[in-house]
Design a protein around this motif. Structure first.
Motif, PDB file in Angstrom:
ATOM      1  N   SER A  41       0.776  -1.231  -0.100  1.00 40.83           N
ATOM      2  CA  SER A  41       0.059  -0.069   0.215  1.00 40.83           C
ATOM      3  C   SER A  41       0.949   1.143  -0.102  1.00 40.83           C
ATOM      4  CB  SER A  41      -0.886  -0.107   1.125  1.00 40.83           C
ATOM      5  OG  SER A  41      -1.568   1.272   1.308  1.00 40.83           O
ATOM      6  N   ALA A  42       1.949   1.400   0.570  1.00 37.81           N
ATOM      7  CA  ALA A  42       2.878   2.425   0.805  1.00 37.81           C
ATOM      8  C   ALA A  42       3.400   2.634  -0.471  1.00 37.81           C
ATOM      9  CB  ALA A  42       3.906   2.190   1.968  1.00 37.81           C
ATOM     10  N   ASP A  43       3.697   1.820  -1.209  1.00 37.11           N
ATOM     11  CA  ASP A  43       4.304   2.093  -2.585  1.00 37.11           C
ATOM     12  C   ASP A  43       3.439   2.580  -3.669  1.00 37.11           C
ATOM     13  OD1 ASP A  43       6.840   1.224  -1.734  1.00 37.11           O
ATOM     14  OD2 ASP A  43       6.677  -0.758  -2.735  1.00 37.11           O
ATOM     15  N   VAL A  44       1.975   2.270  -3.376  1.00 37.00           N
ATOM     16  CA  VAL A  44       1.016   2.828  -4.455  1.00 37.00           C
ATOM     17  C   VAL A  44       0.617   3.923  -3.898  1.00 37.00           C
ATOM     18  CG1 VAL A  44      -1.757   2.272  -4.785  1.00 37.00           C
ATOM     19  CG2 VAL A  44      -0.006   0.229  -4.552  1.00 37.00           C
ATOM     20  N   ALA A  45       0.726   4.389  -2.494  1.00 36.67           N
ATOM     21  CA  ALA A  45       0.659   5.883  -1.997  1.00 36.67           C
ATOM     22  C   ALA A  45       1.761   6.740  -2.897  1.00 36.67           C
ATOM     23  CB  ALA A  45       0.588   5.932  -0.741  1.00 36.67           C
ATOM     24  N   THR A  46       2.902   6.105  -2.903  1.00 35.94           N
ATOM     25  CA  THR A  46       3.959   6.859  -3.558  1.00 35.94           C
ATOM     26  C   THR A  46       3.631   7.162  -4.916  1.00 35.94           C
ATOM     27  OG1 THR A  46       5.557   6.275  -1.928  1.00 35.94           O
ATOM     28  CG2 THR A  46       6.533   6.966  -3.887  1.00 35.94           C
ATOM     29  N   ALA A  47       3.078   6.035  -5.617  1.00 38.30           N
ATOM     30  CA  ALA A  47       2.747   6.059  -7.014  1.00 38.30           C
ATOM     31  C   ALA A  47       1.829   7.145  -7.414  1.00 38.30           C
ATOM     32  CB  ALA A  47       2.412   4.428  -7.438  1.00 38.30           C
ATOM     33  N   ILE A  48       0.915   7.289  -6.361  1.00 34.75           N
ATOM     34  CA  ILE A  48      -0.089   8.114  -6.541  1.00 34.75           C
ATOM     35  C   ILE A  48       0.415   9.695  -6.435  1.00 34.75           C
ATOM     36  CG2 ILE A  48      -2.377   9.048  -5.793  1.00 34.75           C
ATOM     37  CD1 ILE A  48      -2.993   6.277  -4.945  1.00 34.75           C
ATOM     38  N   ARG A  49       0.900   9.812  -5.616  1.00 38.67           N
ATOM     39  CA  ARG A  49       1.702  11.216  -5.342  1.00 38.67           C
ATOM     40  C   ARG A  49       2.776  11.549  -6.406  1.00 38.67           C
ATOM     41  NH1 ARG A  49       3.829   9.970  -0.842  1.00 38.67           N
ATOM     42  NH2 ARG A  49       6.115   9.672  -1.782  1.00 38.67           N
ATOM     43  N   ASP A  50       3.245  10.498  -6.849  1.00 39.61           N
ATOM     44  CA  ASP A  50       4.319  10.808  -7.933  1.00 39.61           C
ATOM     45  C   ASP A  50       4.005  10.796  -9.270  1.00 39.61           C
ATOM     46  OD1 ASP A  50       6.268  11.234  -5.986  1.00 39.61           O
ATOM     47  OD2 ASP A  50       7.174   9.429  -6.195  1.00 39.61           O
ATOM     48  N   MET A  51       2.733  10.678  -9.383  1.00 39.62           N
ATOM     49  CA  MET A  51       2.070  10.606 -10.646  1.00 39.62           C
ATOM     50  C   MET A  51       2.310   9.506 -11.763  1.00 39.62           C
ATOM     51  SD  MET A  51       1.401  14.768 -11.297  1.00 39.62           S
ATOM     52  CE  MET A  51       0.222  14.559 -12.703  1.00 39.62           C
ATOM     53  N   VAL A  52       2.790   8.566 -11.220  1.00 40.71           N
ATOM     54  CA  VAL A  52       2.901   7.242 -11.799  1.00 40.71           C
ATOM     55  C   VAL A  52       1.522   6.707 -12.486  1.00 40.71           C
ATOM     56  CG1 VAL A  52       3.171   4.784 -11.907  1.00 40.71           C
ATOM     57  CG2 VAL A  52       4.623   6.143 -10.848  1.00 40.71           C
ATOM     58  N   GLN A  91      -2.794   7.268   4.904  1.00 37.52           N
ATOM     59  CA  GLN A  91      -1.463   7.476   3.925  1.00 37.52           C
ATOM     60  C   GLN A  91      -1.949   7.678   2.503  1.00 37.52           C
ATOM     61  OE1 GLN A  91       1.496   4.223   3.334  1.00 37.52           O
ATOM     62  NE2 GLN A  91       3.106   5.784   3.599  1.00 37.52           N
ATOM     63  N   LEU A  92      -2.966   6.945   2.123  1.00 37.04           N
ATOM     64  CA  LEU A  92      -3.163   7.031   0.854  1.00 37.04           C
ATOM     65  C   LEU A  92      -4.252   8.309   0.695  1.00 37.04           C
ATOM     66  CD1 LEU A  92      -4.629   3.213   0.400  1.00 37.04           C
ATOM     67  CD2 LEU A  92      -2.892   4.208  -0.835  1.00 37.04           C
ATOM     68  N   ALA A  93      -4.934   8.445   1.655  1.00 32.73           N
ATOM     69  CA  ALA A  93      -5.879   9.778   1.228  1.00 32.73           C
ATOM     70  C   ALA A  93      -4.815  10.998   1.391  1.00 32.73           C
ATOM     71  CB  ALA A  93      -6.661   9.748   2.590  1.00 32.73           C
ATOM     72  N   ALA A  94      -3.847  10.894   1.998  1.00 32.16           N
ATOM     73  CA  ALA A  94      -2.707  12.259   1.814  1.00 32.16           C
ATOM     74  C   ALA A  94      -2.135  12.200   0.609  1.00 32.16           C
ATOM     75  CB  ALA A  94      -1.820  12.199   3.036  1.00 32.16           C
ATOM     76  N   ALA A  95      -2.086  11.200  -0.235  1.00 30.96           N
ATOM     77  CA  ALA A  95      -1.353  11.160  -1.450  1.00 30.96           C
ATOM     78  C   ALA A  95      -1.532  12.343  -2.451  1.00 30.96           C
ATOM     79  CB  ALA A  95      -1.537   9.882  -2.154  1.00 30.96           C
ATOM     80  N   ARG A  96      -2.969  12.489  -2.611  1.00 30.17           N
ATOM     81  CA  ARG A  96      -3.435  13.734  -3.443  1.00 30.17           C
ATOM     82  C   ARG A  96      -4.664  13.963  -2.994  1.00 30.17           C
ATOM     83  NH1 ARG A  96      -2.242  13.877  -9.171  1.00 30.17           N
ATOM     84  NH2 ARG A  96      -2.447  15.912  -9.093  1.00 30.17           N
ATOM     85  N   PRO A  97      -4.577  15.373  -2.260  1.00 25.27           N
ATOM     86  CA  PRO A  97      -5.717  15.952  -1.483  1.00 25.27           C
ATOM     87  C   PRO A  97      -6.997  16.455  -2.347  1.00 25.27           C
ATOM     88  CG  PRO A  97      -4.181  17.536  -1.788  1.00 25.27           C
ATOM     89  CD  PRO A  97      -3.479  16.361  -2.230  1.00 25.27           C
ATOM     90  N   THR A  98      -6.944  16.603  -3.722  1.00 23.62           N
ATOM     91  CA  THR A  98      -7.936  17.150  -4.548  1.00 23.62           C
ATOM     92  C   THR A  98      -9.053  16.383  -4.843  1.00 23.62           C
ATOM     93  OG1 THR A  98      -6.391  19.093  -4.777  1.00 23.62           O
ATOM     94  CG2 THR A  98      -8.558  18.894  -6.222  1.00 23.62           C
ATOM     95  N   ALA A  99      -8.349  15.018  -5.648  1.00 22.40           N
ATOM     96  CA  ALA A  99      -9.295  14.311  -6.445  1.00 22.40           C
ATOM     97  C   ALA A  99      -9.993  13.500  -5.388  1.00 22.40           C
ATOM     98  CB  ALA A  99      -8.522  13.480  -7.263  1.00 22.40           C
ATOM     99  N   VAL A 100     -11.423  13.818  -5.447  1.00 16.52           N
ATOM    100  CA  VAL A 100     -12.529  13.430  -4.433  1.00 16.52           C
ATOM    101  C   VAL A 100     -12.852  11.891  -4.925  1.00 16.52           C
ATOM    102  CG1 VAL A 100     -14.692  13.515  -5.878  1.00 16.52           C
ATOM    103  CG2 VAL A 100     -14.806  13.725  -3.265  1.00 16.52           C
TER     104      VAL A 100
END
Length: 357
Positions: A41-52, A91-100
């Protein structure tokens, strides 16, 4: 129409295989197509934040599968695994705050978890994530048909269309939102040409949208973002069609930075403005667009390009999204139906409907 759209589907950005999440690295497109495998899950959160992975609907889908990965890891650890899982979801929720859609998917997964005991939880969560993916695919097909019909009712002749950022298959679990409508309209002979904004600073338009459209033989022209007004004047653009990262209770739309100025420009030039997004993008808890937290990204996105510094160090302002007021929007297309000239009453009525397909 459904069968034609499915037959034309070529681009996929997310897969769930052998208990792992696989994401097409969108940072490398269109020059390289590289799939990355995720089992945490942590790696997916990073992928979301880094726009993979990027695009509101597919971010939500990726987060749903990340919850499955987190649950599997936490169950193996034993005691208080649900409490630890809640921290993973934060942690996942914090990755990108705007997209609902991200928060919508996490809320849906939390409800699923609460409804099952420990023995059933993991299997139930996996089925729920798969259901979210399947639901998005069906929503894409419904929106494509509804949007194309709206274009046909307005003008049955081939016409010029303008789009911004990427709201295609890469941004969803299926056919795309805005690009899904454009694809369906092209299949019906309603598209003369699609003008695509580069979409600074990540170039989602030139790297992703133009590539998707060209892959399917849709006549496409790429232009810089600042050419929008001139393009609309010189080429008689009939529709501007975009996606959304969040739609407020009153119909205000939060989308990729640059959308607001396109809506203003479209109104001046007599072009109609269509927003295409699944109902999961509608946030009835946000009274208006001003209630939404707008993500501001790193200065390096403006000061550098492809890893190369292009200007001197200086203060920057790099909002990733802007807010388009409802009174600039001609239609919001969802899988539940179309809202023309949106306002609070119409949006609330829409959310009370069942899906049309």
């Amino acid at each position: 129409m459904r069968e034609r759209l499915l037959a034309a589907e070529k681009v996929v950005s997310i897969r769930w295989r052998d208990g792992c999440l696989h994401l097409l690295d969108q940072r490398l497109l269109p020059l390289k197509q590289v799939w990355l495998r995720y089992d945490s899950s942590a790696d997916v959160a990073t992928a979301i934040r880094d726009m993979v992975v990027r695009g509101a609907p597919v971010i939500g889908i990726a987060a749903a599968f990340a919850v499955v990965l987190a649950a599997r890891a936490r169950l193996a650890q034993g005691a208080d695994w649900r409490g630890a899982l809640a921290a993973d979801c934060q942690q996942l929720a914090a990755a990108r705050p705007t997209a609902v859609n991200l928060f919508w998917a996490l809320k849906r997964m939390a409800a699923c978890l609460a409804a099952h005991d420990d023995a059933q939880a993991l299997a139930a969560l996996e089925q729920e994530a798969l259901a979210i993916l399947d639901s998005d695919r069906e929503a894409n097909l419904a929106m494509a048909s509804l949007g194309a019909e709206l274009i046909r009712k307005d003008n049955s002749q081939p016409q010029n269309i303008y789009t911004h950022c990427n709201a295609g298959a890469l941004a969803t679990g299926g056919f795309g939102t805005a690009l899904g409508v454009i694809r369906a309209a092209h299949a019906d002979g309603l598209v003369e040409r699609v003008f695509v904004n580069e979409t600074r600073p990540w170039l989602q338009g030139s790297r992703l949208t133009a590539w998707e459209l060209l892959e399917e033989g849709v006549p496409t022209r790429l232009n810089v973002d600042s050419a929008a007004a001139f393009v609309m004047r010189e080429h008689e653009v009939r529709w501007v069609i975009v996606g959304a990262d969040r739609i407020a209770n009153n119909g205000d739309v939060v989308n990729k930075i640059g959308t607001y100025q396109l809506a203003v420009t479209a109104m001046h030039h007599g072009a109609r403005f269509m927003v295409v997004a699944p109902s999961s993008t509608i946030d009835m808890d946000s009274e208006c667009g001003d209630d939404v937290e707008i993500e501001e990204r790193s200065a390096e996105e403006l000061l550098s390009f492809a890893g190369q510094r292009i200007t001197v160090d200086m203060p920057t302002y790099n909002p990733s999204f802007d807010i388009t007021p409802a009174d600039l929007i001609d239609a919001i297309v969802t899988e539940k139906g179309v809202v023309e000239r949106p306002d609070e009453e119409k949006m609330q009525a829409l959310m009370c409907r069942k899906r049309l397909h």
